[in-house]
Design an enzyme around this catalytic site. Sequence first.
Site, PDB file in Angstrom:
ATOM      1  N   LYS A 118       2.210  -3.907   6.684  1.00 15.19           N
ATOM      2  CA  LYS A 118       2.600  -3.909   5.262  1.00 15.19           C
ATOM      3  C   LYS A 118       4.117  -3.751   5.129  1.00 15.19           C
ATOM      4  CE  LYS A 118      -1.438  -4.409   3.448  1.00 15.19           C
ATOM      5  NZ  LYS A 118      -1.775  -5.721   2.886  1.00 15.19           N
ATOM      6  N   SER A 131       0.837  -1.202   0.000  1.00 14.65           N
ATOM      7  CA  SER A 131       0.000   0.000   0.000  1.00 14.65           C
ATOM      8  C   SER A 131       0.866   1.243   0.000  1.00 14.65           C
ATOM      9  CB  SER A 131      -0.858  -0.026   1.269  1.00 14.65           C
ATOM     10  OG  SER A 131      -1.459   1.230   1.487  1.00 14.65           O
ATOM     11  N   TYR A 165      -1.668  -0.996  10.958  1.00 18.45           N
ATOM     12  CA  TYR A 165      -1.976  -1.575   9.638  1.00 18.45           C
ATOM     13  C   TYR A 165      -0.809  -1.332   8.679  1.00 18.45           C
ATOM     14  CZ  TYR A 165      -3.599  -1.566   4.815  1.00 18.45           C
ATOM     15  OH  TYR A 165      -3.685  -1.764   3.463  1.00 18.45           O
TER      16      TYR A 165
HETATM   17  P1  NAD Z   1     -10.991  -6.845   1.541  1.00 19.38           P
HETATM   18  O1  NAD Z   1     -11.169  -6.820   3.011  1.00 19.38           O
HETATM   19  O2  NAD Z   1     -12.170  -6.606   0.681  1.00 19.38           O
HETATM   20  O3  NAD Z   1     -10.336  -8.253   1.096  1.00 19.38           O
HETATM   21  C1  NAD Z   1      -9.443  -8.960   1.929  1.00 19.38           C
HETATM   22  C2  NAD Z   1      -9.939 -10.395   2.019  1.00 19.38           C
HETATM   23  O4  NAD Z   1      -9.055 -11.138   2.862  1.00 19.38           O
HETATM   24  C3  NAD Z   1     -11.328 -10.490   2.650  1.00 19.38           C
HETATM   25  O5  NAD Z   1     -12.181 -11.218   1.764  1.00 19.38           O
HETATM   26  C4  NAD Z   1     -11.111 -11.243   3.959  1.00 19.38           C
HETATM   27  O6  NAD Z   1     -12.201 -12.074   4.271  1.00 19.38           O
HETATM   28  C5  NAD Z   1      -9.822 -11.998   3.672  1.00 19.38           C
HETATM   29  N1  NAD Z   1      -8.988 -12.326   4.842  1.00 19.38           N
HETATM   30  C6  NAD Z   1      -8.550 -11.477   5.810  1.00 19.38           C
HETATM   31  N2  NAD Z   1      -7.795 -12.156   6.690  1.00 19.38           N
HETATM   32  C7  NAD Z   1      -7.748 -13.450   6.280  1.00 19.38           C
HETATM   33  C8  NAD Z   1      -7.134 -14.619   6.775  1.00 19.38           C
HETATM   34  N3  NAD Z   1      -6.423 -14.620   7.905  1.00 19.38           N
HETATM   35  N4  NAD Z   1      -7.293 -15.774   6.090  1.00 19.38           N
HETATM   36  C9  NAD Z   1      -8.022 -15.805   4.960  1.00 19.38           C
HETATM   37  N5  NAD Z   1      -8.637 -14.741   4.441  1.00 19.38           N
HETATM   38  C10 NAD Z   1      -8.491 -13.568   5.100  1.00 19.38           C
HETATM   39  O7  NAD Z   1      -9.827  -5.825   1.183  1.00 19.38           O
HETATM   40  P2  NAD Z   1      -9.348  -5.256  -0.212  1.00 19.38           P
HETATM   41  O8  NAD Z   1      -9.698  -3.824  -0.272  1.00 19.38           O
HETATM   42  O9  NAD Z   1      -9.750  -6.151  -1.310  1.00 19.38           O
HETATM   43  O10 NAD Z   1      -7.769  -5.322  -0.012  1.00 19.38           O
HETATM   44  C11 NAD Z   1      -6.997  -6.428  -0.443  1.00 19.38           C
HETATM   45  C12 NAD Z   1      -5.551  -6.229   0.001  1.00 19.38           C
HETATM   46  O11 NAD Z   1      -5.072  -5.001  -0.539  1.00 19.38           O
HETATM   47  C13 NAD Z   1      -5.390  -6.116   1.518  1.00 19.38           C
HETATM   48  O12 NAD Z   1      -4.192  -6.787   1.874  1.00 19.38           O
HETATM   49  C14 NAD Z   1      -5.266  -4.626   1.752  1.00 19.38           C
HETATM   50  O13 NAD Z   1      -4.525  -4.342   2.905  1.00 19.38           O
HETATM   51  C15 NAD Z   1      -4.548  -4.174   0.495  1.00 19.38           C
HETATM   52  N6  NAD Z   1      -4.788  -2.766   0.166  1.00 19.38           N
HETATM   53  C16 NAD Z   1      -6.085  -2.313   0.040  1.00 19.38           C
HETATM   54  C17 NAD Z   1      -6.315  -0.973  -0.247  1.00 19.38           C
HETATM   55  C18 NAD Z   1      -7.725  -0.441  -0.360  1.00 19.38           C
HETATM   56  O14 NAD Z   1      -7.912   0.773  -0.319  1.00 19.38           O
HETATM   57  N7  NAD Z   1      -8.747  -1.262  -0.518  1.00 19.38           N
HETATM   58  C19 NAD Z   1      -5.237  -0.086  -0.430  1.00 19.38           C
HETATM   59  C20 NAD Z   1      -3.948  -0.588  -0.319  1.00 19.38           C
HETATM   60  C21 NAD Z   1      -3.724  -1.935  -0.020  1.00 19.38           C
HETATM   61  C1  UD1 Z   2      -6.688   5.379   3.915  1.00 24.59           C
HETATM   62  C2  UD1 Z   2      -5.732   4.887   4.961  1.00 24.59           C
HETATM   63  C3  UD1 Z   2      -4.542   4.249   4.284  1.00 24.59           C
HETATM   64  C4  UD1 Z   2      -4.981   3.149   3.344  1.00 24.59           C
HETATM   65  C5  UD1 Z   2      -5.975   3.745   2.342  1.00 24.59           C
HETATM   66  C6  UD1 Z   2      -6.525   2.717   1.419  1.00 24.59           C
HETATM   67  C7  UD1 Z   2      -6.070   6.416   6.860  1.00 24.59           C
HETATM   68  C8  UD1 Z   2      -5.451   7.486   7.700  1.00 24.59           C
HETATM   69  N1  UD1 Z   2      -5.326   5.989   5.811  1.00 24.59           N
HETATM   70  O1  UD1 Z   2      -6.021   6.310   3.134  1.00 24.59           O
HETATM   71  O2  UD1 Z   2      -3.646   3.704   5.238  1.00 24.59           O
HETATM   72  O3  UD1 Z   2      -3.875   2.594   2.660  1.00 24.59           O
HETATM   73  O4  UD1 Z   2      -7.072   4.316   3.066  1.00 24.59           O
HETATM   74  O5  UD1 Z   2      -7.291   1.796   2.127  1.00 24.59           O
HETATM   75  O6  UD1 Z   2      -7.154   5.931   7.133  1.00 24.59           O
HETATM   76  N2  UD1 Z   2     -12.199  11.680   3.580  1.00 24.59           N
HETATM   77  C9  UD1 Z   2     -13.170  12.569   3.979  1.00 24.59           C
HETATM   78  N3  UD1 Z   2     -14.305  12.084   4.557  1.00 24.59           N
HETATM   79  C10 UD1 Z   2     -14.497  10.754   4.778  1.00 24.59           C
HETATM   80  C11 UD1 Z   2     -13.501   9.849   4.356  1.00 24.59           C
HETATM   81  C12 UD1 Z   2     -12.353  10.350   3.777  1.00 24.59           C
HETATM   82  O7  UD1 Z   2     -13.037  13.782   3.807  1.00 24.59           O
HETATM   83  O8  UD1 Z   2     -15.549  10.377   5.340  1.00 24.59           O
HETATM   84  C13 UD1 Z   2     -10.994  12.198   2.916  1.00 24.59           C
HETATM   85  C14 UD1 Z   2      -9.695  11.911   3.646  1.00 24.59           C
HETATM   86  O9  UD1 Z   2      -9.399  12.900   4.583  1.00 24.59           O
HETATM   87  C15 UD1 Z   2      -8.707  11.844   2.476  1.00 24.59           C
HETATM   88  C16 UD1 Z   2      -9.549  11.310   1.322  1.00 24.59           C
HETATM   89  O10 UD1 Z   2     -10.906  11.571   1.662  1.00 24.59           O
HETATM   90  O11 UD1 Z   2      -8.267  13.136   2.155  1.00 24.59           O
HETATM   91  C17 UD1 Z   2      -9.364   9.822   1.085  1.00 24.59           C
HETATM   92  O12 UD1 Z   2      -9.583   9.127   2.297  1.00 24.59           O
HETATM   93  P1  UD1 Z   2      -9.585   7.529   2.373  1.00 24.59           P
HETATM   94  O13 UD1 Z   2     -10.489   6.981   1.342  1.00 24.59           O
HETATM   95  O14 UD1 Z   2      -9.853   7.147   3.796  1.00 24.59           O
HETATM   96  O15 UD1 Z   2      -8.119   7.112   1.954  1.00 24.59           O
HETATM   97  P2  UD1 Z   2      -6.687   7.582   2.553  1.00 24.59           P
HETATM   98  O16 UD1 Z   2      -6.821   8.559   3.622  1.00 24.59           O
HETATM   99  O17 UD1 Z   2      -5.838   7.952   1.394  1.00 24.59           O
END
Ligand code: NAD
Ligand code: UD1
Length: 330
Positions: free
Chosen positions: A152, A124, A148
């Site tokens: 990572k 991430s 979190y």
């Molecule tokens: P998500 O929660 O929708 O998907 C993660 C999946 O992992 C879920 O289906 C959950 O049931 C499963 N899971 C969690 N722990 C587990 C375990 N111990 N064993 C088996 N399954 C397990 O999340 P996502 O948004 O699809 O994210 C996927 C990956 O990408 C995550 O590792 C997350 O940290 C990373 N990531 C997400 C974002 C984002 O904004 N969505 C941003 C950066 C990185």
């Molecule tokens: C968040 C996480 C980051 C993670 C990323 C993707 C935090 C501090 N950081 O990032 O670790 O990798 O999600 O999952 O939570 N915002 C509002 N109102 C809201 C929600 C968000 O104004 O109700 C704003 C935030 O201040 C930010 C932007 O929208 O400026 C995006 O927010 P968000 O979607 O939570 O993502 P990140 O903050 O980038």
Amino acid sequence: MAVLVTGGTGYIGSHTCVEFIQKGQELVILDNLCNSKAEVVDHIETLTGIRPRFYKADLLDIDAVKKVFDENDIDTVIHFAGLKAVGESVAKPLEYYTNNIVGTLNLLSEMRKHNCFNLIFSSSATVYGKPKTVPIKEDFELTTTNPYGTTKLYIEQILKDLCVSDNRFSVVLLRYFNPIGAHESGLLGDNPNGIPNNLMPYVTRVAKGILPHLNVFGNDYDTPDGTGVRDYIHVLDLASGHYAALKALSERGVHIYNLGTGNGYSVLDIINAFERVNDVKIPYQIAERRPGDIAECYADASKAEFELGWKAIRSLDDMCASAWNFEKNL
Ligand code: NAD
Ligand code: UD1
């Protein structure tokens, strides 16, 4: 040979499964369903005509992980499974370190025992902490501000150490920026439990009337309109980035790529685009800054373009339209 997708029923994992199946790849999904639903497997089948083998299994249960490797011929793993809520990780650090790190260690030890040495890991942009400048390049300093993010960073380090110790491994670390949007069918998307932390699922629930208004966290940042700027990337572009990343696995060692668009949009840009594209109102209020937030975060994604031939192609309008289409279908 099959690709194992951990977390394959989750938000990003499910879109990636569709992309890989459509490219002809055989898949096996492992997920404990702690943050997703089994019916996602049905939706993947509906969209592709192929039902991937699904194991409801926890990465913390090493016997269950072993069983998946024993029963399938897996040569590559895409590792999405993990807990991802920043605020919750502050309240429950032990659960986050255990789930994300021990889960990964179990996976890696079973991979090695079964001669599987190719891994794509979901990292991430959170590992860049508070970047000194933007756009962010892969060689920027790494630091984190919450458990979190630290999981990572530690997993990245574990994977780097593993590759040094055992040159059979090929690992790709994909540092995602802000994935939003949904599959155009409306069958797959981001549907977090409880009140969403992230911006887009909050916006779609306000649009639907489930939540009364959006709180905009701060309008006094040093950005063009004072609200936070992020690099929002369509989840389908992110999915195709994983397919492109297979190319990097042909060379051993660790390969790191930012997956973003390189464009920064503010919170107000998102509200305006969402309202315009979907013809709905998003009532909002300016609120206090959210602790830990940064002003600006967007990628220099040129390394992925140059080395993998991958580029995000979908627009912010596509992201807003598909996110709303998914929410309306729920
Ligand atoms: P998500 O929660 O929708 O998907 C993660 C999946 O992992 C879920 O289906 C959950 O049931 C499963 N899971 C969690 N722990 C587990 C375990 N111990 N064993 C088996 N399954 C397990 O999340 P996502 O948004 O699809 O994210 C996927 C990956 O990408 C995550 O590792 C997350 O940290 C990373 N990531 C997400 C974002 C984002 O904004 N969505 C941003 C950066 C990185
Ligand atoms: C968040 C996480 C980051 C993670 C990323 C993707 C935090 C501090 N950081 O990032 O670790 O990798 O999600 O999952 O939570 N915002 C509002 N109102 C809201 C929600 C968000 O104004 O109700 C704003 C935030 O201040 C930010 C932007 O929208 O400026 C995006 O927010 P968000 O979607 O939570 O993502 P990140 O903050 O980038």
